[in-house]
Design an enzyme around this catalytic site. Structure first.
Site, PDB file in Angstrom:
ATOM      1  N   ASP A  55     -12.485 -27.697 -50.777  1.00 13.50           N
ATOM      2  CA  ASP A  55     -12.538 -27.152 -49.217  1.00 13.50           C
ATOM      3  C   ASP A  55     -11.638 -26.827 -48.769  1.00 13.50           C
ATOM      4  O   ASP A  55     -11.611 -25.214 -48.779  1.00 13.50           O
ATOM      5  CB  ASP A  55     -13.749 -27.796 -48.633  1.00 13.50           C
ATOM      6  CG  ASP A  55     -15.366 -28.158 -49.433  1.00 13.50           C
ATOM      7  OD1 ASP A  55     -15.414 -27.899 -50.635  1.00 13.50           O
ATOM      8  OD2 ASP A  55     -15.958 -29.216 -48.327  1.00 13.50           O
ATOM      9  N   SER A  85     -17.027 -41.693 -55.281  1.00 18.72           N
ATOM     10  CA  SER A  85     -16.834 -42.140 -53.785  1.00 18.72           C
ATOM     11  C   SER A  85     -15.472 -41.943 -52.759  1.00 18.72           C
ATOM     12  O   SER A  85     -15.289 -40.598 -52.396  1.00 18.72           O
ATOM     13  CB  SER A  85     -16.854 -43.543 -53.848  1.00 18.72           C
ATOM     14  OG  SER A  85     -16.897 -44.449 -52.876  1.00 18.72           O
ATOM     15  N   LYS A  90     -21.365 -39.450 -55.263  1.00 16.53           N
ATOM     16  CA  LYS A  90     -21.625 -40.515 -54.156  1.00 16.53           C
ATOM     17  C   LYS A  90     -21.152 -40.413 -53.158  1.00 16.53           C
ATOM     18  O   LYS A  90     -19.679 -40.529 -52.819  1.00 16.53           O
ATOM     19  CB  LYS A  90     -20.817 -42.510 -54.751  1.00 16.53           C
ATOM     20  CG  LYS A  90     -21.209 -43.379 -54.073  1.00 16.53           C
ATOM     21  CD  LYS A  90     -21.255 -44.529 -54.023  1.00 16.53           C
ATOM     22  CE  LYS A  90     -21.527 -45.932 -53.252  1.00 16.53           C
ATOM     23  NZ  LYS A  90     -20.672 -45.656 -51.767  1.00 16.53           N
TER      24      LYS A  90
END
Length: 398
Positions: free
Chosen positions: A311, A300, A325
């Site tokens: 990224d 999460s 999740k």
């Protein structure tokens, strides 16, 4: 009759016709003599849709063998409506469940200290035991499947009910039946007050900072900032953030921490049917070598932070693939002690990836030694994942 009177009558007729049309097509109810009620088309359609539900209530209230508490019928029907979505993260909280949930997000509760989630097969899986709690002391591990609580079978379809069963007054016992490696075992744990200290930090050799975050509750980002500033004041040259076995928590807390680490730009995007949002960092970012430690217990909010760092190339990830999740929940408080927790969106990393059910692959895949157990303190002798993170930073600051 003059033309003026005819014109006036026509206007009145138009007004009356418009009023009747409004009554029949909009959300206006009109009580007529004799107790009759005119309702809108939408209201009538809604009544027909839920007619069977009202009929079941009438039958049970009038003919069930025992006297019925109708408020329980209402609560049960709402719970059934939420569970029909087959989303373990969408659930109706009664007063006890909601109180327990809010207590946990505030940082303390009475229970066994196990963070759990539901997998795609409908199992309740241990994401991580919290350090120094009954769950960890009993040897419960990430990946264990909880089959029953006090011999009551549980599944991912009633996740919050299972969590509620594991909680209870301090000093009382609860027995968990666990499946591990195709073998079942029972563990009896004594509940304790679980006080969540979510941030721990220290300076490693060569002025490499280390911060461990165990979950994201409402104090985590403030505690993280205090720890980070302390390490900076001590001459920190690079930073390792340990998110292993961190099950997640509050989105805003995660975003606040990401804002301390990332240059100006996107942290995460959420996309829902009603609303979409984008969260961005203001910069300038950490400006020092950064490594995040992750594993299958990182879920999460941990994955939001990990995905943003990876990224945006603000640092690298070391360890094993994360839990997976990628959903965001919201709470609707009914102001009577009950609430609805429901999934409102999927979240996407800065590169537009939703990791639900997939997880995040680290830049460097490093397994821990067999039978090695993570400890509260950083271990640069046997913790192969931490050693790799340390070596990466050390090579960049020389």
């Amino acid at each position: 009759m003059t033309r003026r009177k005819i014109y006036t009558g026509a206007v009145i007729l138009v007004i009356i016709t418009s009023l009747i049309t409004f009554i029949l097509t909009n959300s206006l109810s009109l009580i007529l003599p004799g107790g009759r009620v005119i309702v809108s088309r939408n209201e009538y359609s809604l009544m027909k849709q839920y007619q069977k539900l009202f009929e079941v209530r009438r039958i049970l209230k009038n003919a069930y063998v025992d006297k019925i508490d109708t408020s329980k019928l209402v609560d049960g029907s709402i719970k059934g409506m939420a569970s029909s979505l087959n989303d373990p993260y969408t659930v109706y909280f009664d007063k006890k469940d909601y109180s327990d949930f809010m207590t946990q997000t505030r940082g303390s509760y009475a229970g066994v200290g196990i963070i759990v989630s539901a997998d795609k097969k409908g199992h309740i899986v241990v994401v991580s035991p919290i350090k120094n709690t009954p769950g960890e002391k009993a040897g419960i591990k990430t990946g264990d499947i909880i089959i029953s609580v006090d011999d009551k079978k549980v599944s991912g379809n009633n996740l919050d009910e299972a969590v509620a069963l594991m909680k209870g007054p301090e000093g009382t016992n609860v027995t968990l039946t666990i499946l591990r490696d195709d073998k079942t075992m029972k563990k009896t744990l004594t509940r304790e007050t679980i006080v969540l200290q979510t941030v721990d930090s220290q300076m490693l050799a060569n002025n490499i900072g280390y911060i461990k975050i165990t979950m994201f509750d409402e104090h985590t980002s403030a505690d993280f900032k205090v720890a980070l500033n302390k390490l900076k004041s001590e001459g920190m040259k690079g930073l390792i953030i340990d998110l292993r076995d961190n099950p997640g928590g509050l989105l805003d807390e995660c975003v606040n921490i990401a804002n301390e680490l990332l240059p100006k730009g996107i942290i995460v995007s959420t996309k829902g049917r009603i609303e979409s949002k984008q969260y961005s960092s203001k910069g300038p970012g950490l400006g020092k070598p950064l490594v995040l430690l992750v594993n299958g217990g990182s879920a999460s909010a941990s994955e939001i932070l990990s995905g943003a760092v990876k990224d945006r190339k603000a640092g690298v990830l070391v360890g094993t693939k994360t839990f997976g999740k990628g959903l965001v929940q919201s709470i609707y408080d009914f102001n009577d002690g009950t609430a609805l927790k429901y999934t409102i969106a999927r979240y996407y990393t800065p590169n537009g990836v939703n990791i639900q059910g997939k997880g995040i692959e680290p830049n460097y895949i490093v397994e821990l030694p067999k039978n090695y157990v993570l400890t509260d303190k950083p271990d640069l002798k046997e913790d192969t994942q931490l050693i790799k993170a340390y070596d990466i930073i050390n090579s960049q600051i020389k």
